[in-house]
Design an enzyme around this catalytic site. Structure first.
Site, PDB file in Angstrom:
ATOM      1  N   TRP A 180       0.849  -1.206   0.000  1.00 51.60           N
ATOM      2  CA  TRP A 180       0.000   0.000   0.000  1.00 51.60           C
ATOM      3  C   TRP A 180       0.884   1.256   0.000  1.00 51.60           C
ATOM      4  CZ3 TRP A 180      -0.316   4.102   3.413  1.00 51.60           C
ATOM      5  CH2 TRP A 180      -1.414   4.949   3.290  1.00 51.60           C
ATOM      6  N   HIS A 181       2.031   1.155   0.700  1.00 48.28           N
ATOM      7  CA  HIS A 181       2.894   2.323   0.827  1.00 48.28           C
ATOM      8  C   HIS A 181       3.593   2.685  -0.486  1.00 48.28           C
ATOM      9  CE1 HIS A 181       2.390   1.577   5.135  1.00 48.28           C
ATOM     10  NE2 HIS A 181       2.652   2.857   5.269  1.00 48.28           N
ATOM     11  N   GLY A 182       3.802   1.727  -1.324  1.00 53.29           N
ATOM     12  CA  GLY A 182       4.455   2.073  -2.579  1.00 53.29           C
ATOM     13  C   GLY A 182       4.761   0.856  -3.418  1.00 53.29           C
ATOM     14  N   PHE A 216       2.212   8.318  -0.934  1.00 55.43           N
ATOM     15  CA  PHE A 216       1.570   6.999  -0.822  1.00 55.43           C
ATOM     16  C   PHE A 216       0.133   7.034  -1.218  1.00 55.43           C
ATOM     17  CE2 PHE A 216       4.780   6.565   2.763  1.00 55.43           C
ATOM     18  CZ  PHE A 216       5.751   6.169   1.872  1.00 55.43           C
TER      19      PHE A 216
END
Lengths: 285, 478
Positions: free
Chosen positions: B325-327, B478
């Protein structure tokens, strides 16, 4: 709601008052040396910071030497310097060519807050947004004076930090702000004259490669004229040359002396200043 | 528009005055003002991406309306998946498309087959991961009949685009935030003052702690090959405080700003670096995301109800998805997996809810045991952050291996005294206020006004004097 709004307005007003007290006190404390008498003050950019051996100069002249030279110092710093220097002071000023042609946004400009200096910036082509940037840079008080500098250590050869192309960019065309900056420097010098300061100007040397770029540049005429404009402010003004020995490498890079160069220069400058009573521009070769 | 910008300092009072003076007596107009100002806030960055928010809002509102009257389970599922596919579709297109294309082509070329697929030259819309998850929570809750679908499109648009938390959270649940748009809001002095305090603390965390740490973290991570192990440890520590100051600072400003408008958002960070184990850390770090994954992914997958294998599988899934999800980078996936590895022994030995309360509650200092547990948890977290910050896996591995080399015993090449002192002071205040919503919530509240004001002034002066070079909020990407 009214209470909240009232406090929201009062809070920043009180803060402003309190902050001014803190700022002025901190500023006075950090720059208290400016109150000294019978000393020599130096102003310039990195060339002066790296190019003057304060200890050597002090020994030669027999006076304490303080420097306000700083890497990237700009015209706003100079105006504040001229404001702070006490009357009848002995002042060494180096307004290098690079300091004149450096982009406004790259100037250090962190010497404090001065309405007079900002007013002059505004009158000489600085936009409100540029002045806002100057204000933001000066929200924190800084110490703008020092008894010591860190000279570049001696090395047999130069280290090239910035390539020649960097300087070529600077010297390619006459910057639109050059005239404004020069005018501002003259305002600062006039301020020093009004304070009856004894002034010595110094032009630090560049490496010959950089010098040849400068000689071919359209800026050269403007920067040379600037020296005459400075001279015209004084009743007696002469130029003199200081010669650095070529026995050892004097340069740290293309535009800065190393400790050997700084030492030689300070020694000669000290000798000349002791024996000379006229306002002089020393050109170092 | 950044919270720490002059633009926002002008924008906020204007919206505040319009909201409480001009539109005070009309709830609908207040909500409409929130929508308009949120779109201005977002459009200030890039107005073109407003269309994504508007489209997402329209899709989820429409799906909600259809779900209201639909009783056929199959059709309800189709509606739910329509919303999920649209929202995640956008997210995948903008955030993950290039990652998958690059990895597919790399995988094929590894087996000797060259395929041609071009990556897209697109920029990631700010906050897409946040508002996508927020709006998804609405559809899922409506589908599960935990929430009545709203008929009020203005309130719903305000819920999706609410400017304080639009671009970097907290990711609010529809069950908490949406009903607040239906109720009349009255100005509450103490809540507004509390909000201002939280904004002030958030700005301090961001401008003083995060931005100062960022300068050193960037220098060390960007030139890690030039430094020895001890400096690299410092770099990892600076990043650890940078990301906390940055993200929790943003959350504090968002929550504080919401309070000015009469809204209560959930706490997003609860002093995570004082956690005694990783399970506690994850209950205290980015709470709105962790609970989102718990409720909408972990529990539907079976949670901890099954056997050991199921626990292991679900834990890995949730942490890896959280990392992803963060990247779109393997470093984030490994960061997630590493946290799963940290977490599993605690889960499998049923000690994951051992540390529920605040550490050293009612005491000034932690016990030696608590201190050691906090230190160990912090150390593990710092190592994990190296993967999070590194450019790629090679960089992360080289960084970690240098940390575990003999150069770690040398004196660090970079020794920033001011930033270190600021971090120590910051930790002391955070420790003192660890039982509250934010560290200075009750600090000086009982003091006489001049002393209390002096405290606030001192924080503002620290922000002015020691503010680092302005950096963008990390979580915007993000």
């Amino acid at each position: 709601m009214r209470r909240f709004i009232r406090k929201s307005i009062l809070f920043p007003i009180c803060f402003l008052g309190a902050y001014m007290v803190v700022f002025i006190s901190a500023n006075a404390y950090l720059n208290r040396v400016f109150d000294s008498e019978g000393v020599i003050f130096v102003w310039g950019d990195s060339q002066a910071y790296q190019g003057v051996d304060l200890e050597e100069l002090s020994n030669e002249i027999g006076k304490k030497v303080y420097t306000s030279a700083h890497h990237g110092a700009g015209v706003y710093d100079f105006l504040l310097f001229t404001e702070r220097v006490p009357e009848n002071s002995n002042v060494i000023v180096s307004i290098s060519k690079l300091v004149q042609v450096r982009r406004k946004e790259n100037d250090y400009n962190r010497s404090g807050l001065s309405f007079w200096a900002m007013k002059n910036l505004f009158k000489n082509g600085y936009s409100l947004s540029e002045i806002r940037t100057v204000v933001l840079k000066n929200i924190k008080p800084h110490s703008n004076i020092s008894e010591t500098t860190e000279l570049y250590a001696y090395a047999d050869s130069m280290r090239i930090q910035l390539p020649l192309s960097h300087f070529r960019d600077y010297y390619q065309k006459i910057p639109i702000f050059l005239g404004d900056k020069q005018n501002l420097y003259l305002i600062g010098i006039e301020n020093l004259i009004l304070k009856n300061c004894e002034m010595t100007f110094i032009e630090f040397p560049y490496h010959r490669e950089l010098e040849s770029i400068e000689n071919q540049s359209p800026i050269k005429k403007k920067t040379d004229d600037f020296i005459f404009r400075i001279g015209s402010l004084f009743n007696e003004f002469k130029t003199d040359t200081l010669w650095l020995s070529k026995d050892q490498n004097n340069f740290s890079d293309l535009s800065h002396l190393n400790s050997v160069g700084a030492n030689q220069l300070s020694k000669q400058l000290g000798e000349k200043m002791t024996n000379n009573e006229r306002t002089t521009m020393y050109i170092v070769r | 528009m950044l919270f720490n910008s002059i633009d926002f300092a002008v924008f906020l009072p204007i919206v505040f005055i319009l909201y409480w003076f001009l539109f005070k007596s009309n709830l609908k107009l207040q909500n409409l003002l929130i929508v308009v100002s949120s779109y201005v806030f977002y459009g200030w960055w890039d107005w073109r991406f407003l269309s994504l928010i508007v489209f997402s809002t329209a899709v989820d509102y429409t799906v909600g309306q259809y779900l209201r009257n639909e009783e056929n389970q199959l059709r309800r599922k189709v509606l739910l998946w329509t919303s999920i596919l649209v929202n995640l579709g956008f997210l995948c297109l903008f955030k993950y498309y290039n990652f998958f294309i690059d990895n597919f082509t790399a995988a094929f070329s590894f087996f000797g087959t060259e395929i041609s697929a071009s990556s897209l030259d697109i920029i990631l819309p700010v906050g897409i991961s946040f508002y996508t998850f927020q709006t998804l929570s609405y559809t899922i809750d409506v589908y599960k009949q935990k929430l009545e679908p709203t008929k009020d499109i203005i309130a719903f648009s305000a819920f999706v685009s609410f400017f304080p938390q639009l671009v970097a959270g907290p990711i609010e649940r529809a069950t908490n935030l949406l009903p607040q748009f239906y109720k009349e809001r009255k100005f509450d002095y103490s809540r507004a003052v509390d909000g201002m305090r939280q904004i002030l603390w958030g700005l301090f965390k961001k401008i003083v702690i995060a931005d100062n740490c960022a300068q050193y973290a960037n220098e060390i991570f960007n030139n890690s090959a030039d430094y020895g192990g001890s400096t690299l440890i410092l770099g990892a520590l600076f990043f650890t405080f940078q990301i906390y100051g940055d993200f929790s600072g943003y959350s504090d400003i968002a929550i504080g700003t919401s309070r000015l408008f009469g809204f209560n958002l959930k706490q997003n960070f609860a002093f995570p670096y004082f956690s005694r184990d990783i399970a506690e850390f994850w209950r205290r770090w980015h709470i709105s995301l962790s609970t989102w994954f718990r409720d909408y992914l972990y529990i539907p997958l079976g949670g901890s109800r099954g056997g050991a294998m199921m626990k292991v599988r679900n834990t890995f899934i949730i942490f890896i998805v959280s990392g992803f999800w963060h990247g779109a980078n393997w470093t984030f996936i490994v960061w997630g997996a590493l946290n799963a590895i940290y977490f599993l022994p605690i889960l499998l030995t049923n000690r994951n809810r051992k540390n529920i309360d605040t550490v050293a509650s009612g005491r000034l200092f932690p016990s030696p045991n608590e201190f050691l547990s906090m230190g160990a948890t912090f150390g593990l977290t710092v190592i994990a952050w190296v993967f999070f910050r590194a450019e790629n896996m090679g960089h992360a591995m080289a960084y970690i291996s240098e940390i575990f080399s003999s150069s770690t015993f040398n004196i660090p090449e970079i020794r920033p005294r001011n930033t270190t002192l600021l971090i120590i002071g910051f930790l002391v205040i955070e420790w003192y206020g660890r039982g509250q919503q934010f560290a200075i919530q009750n600090l000086g509240i009982q003091w006489k006004r001049p002393f209390r004001y002096a405290l606030y002034y001192a924080i503002i002066i620290l922000i002015f004097w020691f503010g680092g070079k302005e950096q963008e909020f990390i979580y915007f990407q993000f």
